[in-house]
Enzyme design. Sequence first.
Site, short mmCIF file in Angstrom:
data_model
loop_
_atom_site.label_atom_id
_atom_site.label_comp_id
_atom_site.label_asym_id
_atom_site.label_seq_id
_atom_site.Cartn_x
_atom_site.Cartn_y
_atom_site.Cartn_z
N HIS A 229 -3.67 7.27 0.40
CA HIS A 229 -3.97 8.01 1.48
C HIS A 229 -3.12 8.47 2.33
CE1 HIS A 229 -4.63 3.84 3.92
NE2 HIS A 229 -3.28 4.09 2.93
N HIS A 230 -1.77 8.12 2.07
CA HIS A 230 -0.44 8.64 3.27
C HIS A 230 0.13 9.87 2.79
CE1 HIS A 230 -1.02 4.68 5.34
NE2 HIS A 230 -0.36 4.01 4.33
N ALA A 231 0.05 10.34 1.70
CA ALA A 231 0.53 11.40 1.09
C ALA A 231 0.04 12.71 2.20
CB ALA A 231 0.26 12.01 -0.31
N HIS B 131 -3.63 3.00 8.37
CA HIS B 131 -4.63 4.18 8.88
C HIS B 131 -4.53 5.18 7.62
CE1 HIS B 131 -4.80 8.21 11.15
NE2 HIS B 131 -6.15 7.68 10.94
N ASP C 98 -4.01 8.20 7.05
CA ASP C 98 -3.69 9.26 7.99
C ASP C 98 -3.69 10.53 6.93
OD1 ASP C 98 -1.62 8.33 6.62
OD2 ASP C 98 0.13 8.68 7.79
#
Length: 390
Positions: A131-133, A171, A173
Amino acid sequence: MNIRTHLMWDDAVTGYDFGPGHPMDPVRLGLTMRLVEAFGLDGQVKVVAARAAGESTLRLVHRQDYVEAVRRVSADPTVADGSYGLGTADDPAFAGMHEASALIAGQSVGAAEAVWSGQALRAVNFTGGLHHAMAGSAAGFCVYNDAALAIARLLELGARRVAYVDVDVHHGDGVQAAFWDDPRVLTISLHEHPRTLFPQTGWPTETGGPEAEGSAVNVALPAGTGDEGWLRAFHAVVPELLAAFQPEVLVTQHGADTHIEDPLAHLAVTVDAQRAVAESCRRLADEHAAGRWIALGGGGYAVVDVVPRTWTHLVGIAAGHPVDPQAATPDSWRHEVYARTRQQAPLRMTDGRQPRWRDWDEWGYDPADALDRAVVATRRASFPALGLLP
């Protein structure tokens, strides 16, 4: 076999390997699948190996120049210089990076396609949840954002409302950024407070762009939050928001790094609470999304003690064949754990807890409690935009 639940798996996903000593050890994926098989859950679902995400699919979220950069360092890792987030300590370049990353993304996109088309009611890709990419960069061990790609594919296929619930300790993000100004997507993230943990985003005041106010919801949990507080926060925020939003599909991310044993964060959650949240997500999908549920993995760096158990519970819950928390881990699996890691495997599928929480509506708000203050900050920031009382 329950063909209504798809389990997305291809052995080649274990090629997503940043190298020796990196926390994102692909052994966690292999050990999870072997535990799923040891409990016979692979016979209770349809195991599907989707194709890798192609160029046009990756472009739903990622910029062309970024995809080209990933391809370059995938072919020759020595050219990685830190640009585009590639070749950093978090995201070292490795041969085959593009292929492995696109394969994981393809599993999540395939899950979205199966659920939207009705081939499946539920689908699990525990190899995903990266989920950070971002659109134009790798970050936080994540190269392609499979969660955002799955949601984007649902929208492309005609979905009008998709809810994303992220319970990773970090998070979500990248997913929030992808849909910051899109009112069709509600992103909800429960995570350790950005003051104490990467990526230092996910404040309650982050509530969506001008065209989608209230579409982003963030619960910033105090370091040290355990089962009771974590579950209290989840149930004080998520069910009410989903009831108001009424998604056509629920996408959830189940990073196991909220666990007390995780080496990279500071919450104190157990496998038993993680299992309880997975059960709640299935129930909420049934109540608000006609059962359509896509469940992803995510972080988790206690790769023997925690990750395989947490995600095996997730698979069992999605399949409608939940694993008894008191069940012993199979001997065959424990032997494989030792052979592959020289570590002793956990003996049972439980941490010995029976998690309870104080219901928000019943117990009310305690202003002296840091957890309750975090929940109130979120409700005040996000609930009114969806017509809810804070």
